[in-house]
Design a protein around this motif. Structure first.
Motif, PDB file in Angstrom:
ATOM      1  N   ARG A  68       0.732  -1.128   0.034  1.00 37.90           N
ATOM      2  CA  ARG A  68      -0.044  -0.052  -0.001  1.00 37.90           C
ATOM      3  C   ARG A  68       0.812   1.218   0.185  1.00 37.90           C
ATOM      4  O   ARG A  68       0.741   2.277  -0.642  1.00 37.90           O
ATOM      5  N   GLN A  71       2.385   1.960  -3.434  1.00 35.20           N
ATOM      6  CA  GLN A  71       1.276   2.748  -4.315  1.00 35.20           C
ATOM      7  C   GLN A  71       0.899   4.073  -4.141  1.00 35.20           C
ATOM      8  O   GLN A  71       0.349   4.677  -5.006  1.00 35.20           O
ATOM      9  N   PRO A  75       1.197   5.791  -7.820  1.00 36.77           N
ATOM     10  CA  PRO A  75      -0.005   5.177  -7.777  1.00 36.77           C
ATOM     11  C   PRO A  75       0.086   4.477  -9.163  1.00 36.77           C
ATOM     12  O   PRO A  75      -1.020   3.375  -9.519  1.00 36.77           O
ATOM     13  N   GLU A  78       2.166  -0.886 -10.756  1.00 35.52           N
ATOM     14  CA  GLU A  78       1.686  -2.209 -10.335  1.00 35.52           C
ATOM     15  C   GLU A  78       2.636  -3.001  -9.210  1.00 35.52           C
ATOM     16  O   GLU A  78       3.845  -2.940  -9.493  1.00 35.52           O
ATOM     17  N   VAL A  79       2.293  -3.443  -8.219  1.00 33.84           N
ATOM     18  CA  VAL A  79       3.190  -4.071  -7.381  1.00 33.84           C
ATOM     19  C   VAL A  79       2.928  -5.556  -7.561  1.00 33.84           C
ATOM     20  O   VAL A  79       1.887  -6.368  -7.548  1.00 33.84           O
ATOM     21  N   ARG A 191      -7.744   4.034  -8.343  1.00 36.85           N
ATOM     22  CA  ARG A 191      -7.434   3.882  -6.969  1.00 36.85           C
ATOM     23  C   ARG A 191      -8.264   4.499  -6.022  1.00 36.85           C
ATOM     24  O   ARG A 191      -8.436   4.083  -4.832  1.00 36.85           O
TER      25      ARG A 191
END
Length: 222
Positions: A68, A71, A75, A78-79, A191
């Motif tokens: 989190r 991000q 934003p 991508e993780v 998001r």
């Protein structure tokens, strides 16, 4: 050819360097850097390197909420969790926090490469033994979210427009073109939608929207 900018966050320096060398041979992947999970310079590195995808090892203590936090800093990224642990609870938490994929370290470089390309296109991937429990927990989250009064009331008009496009099955680029905004702005709205609806994936957001009566216009209709 679209090149995926990749940042690797891993405390195992030797592994990170070896993977960087292997991935450097892939024409459409560019490793922009690697960093330990506890490095205080990590947020600055994320901002400066502007990765499309961040791989993250959840093994070190205290790394659980990094998905989190990363991000929040970037934003648009991508993780992908790249880890040696097989923990259902942590996989569920990672999915809730927005991790697009979970790849065990024992998987081959070919699988990792496919996943990195896939998440950049908006896809997700979890190994079969974790996917079932993760989906069950996320479905329960959807049910709980749908039981709240007026779940869409917190959304702005533009966020509702983006969500309607998602309900209609449109991709981010198509939504951006129709709303005359950038794909980056669509990602930012997405998001925000997930946070406001208290869900953790676009699939959950669409389910909540449909349960609340929001309908998207199918492609080709005015």
């Amino acid at each position: 050819m679209d090149v995926v900018r990749l940042l690797m966050v891993d405390d195992h320096l030797m592994l990170a360097e070896a993977l960087s060398a292997r991935l450097a041979e892939v024409p459409d992947l560019w490793v922009v850097g690697h960093c330990p999970t506890g490095d205080p310079r990590l947020p600055d590195l994320v901002r400066q390197s502007r990765p499309d995808v961040i791989t993250l090892d959840l093994e070190p203590a205290g790394a659980g909420r990094l998905v989190r936090r990363l991000q929040e800093v970037r934003p648009a990224a991508e993780v992908v969790v790249l880890t040696g642990i097989r923990d259902v609870r942590k996989a569920v938490e990672a999915a809730r926090d927005g991790a697009a994929a979970w790849v065990p370290k024992e998987r081959g470089i070919e699988r990792l490469t496919e996943v990195l390309r896939g998440v950049r296109r908006g896809q997700s991937w979890y190994p079969p033994d974790l996917l079932g429990p993760v989906l069950r927990e996320l479905r329960e989250d959807v049910v709980r979210a749908g039981q709240r009064n007026g779940p869409l009331d917190a959304l702005s008009d533009r966020e509702r427009d983006v969500l309607a496009g998602m309900v209609a099955g449109k991709r981010g680029a198509q939504i951006a073109g129709e709303l005359l905004i950038s794909t980056e702005t669509v990602r930012t709205h997405t998001r925000s939608i997930l946070a406001k609806l208290r869900v953790h994936s676009q699939l959950e957001a669409v389910s909540v929207a449909r349960a609340a009566g929001l309908r998207g216009e199918p492609d080709g209709e005015p």
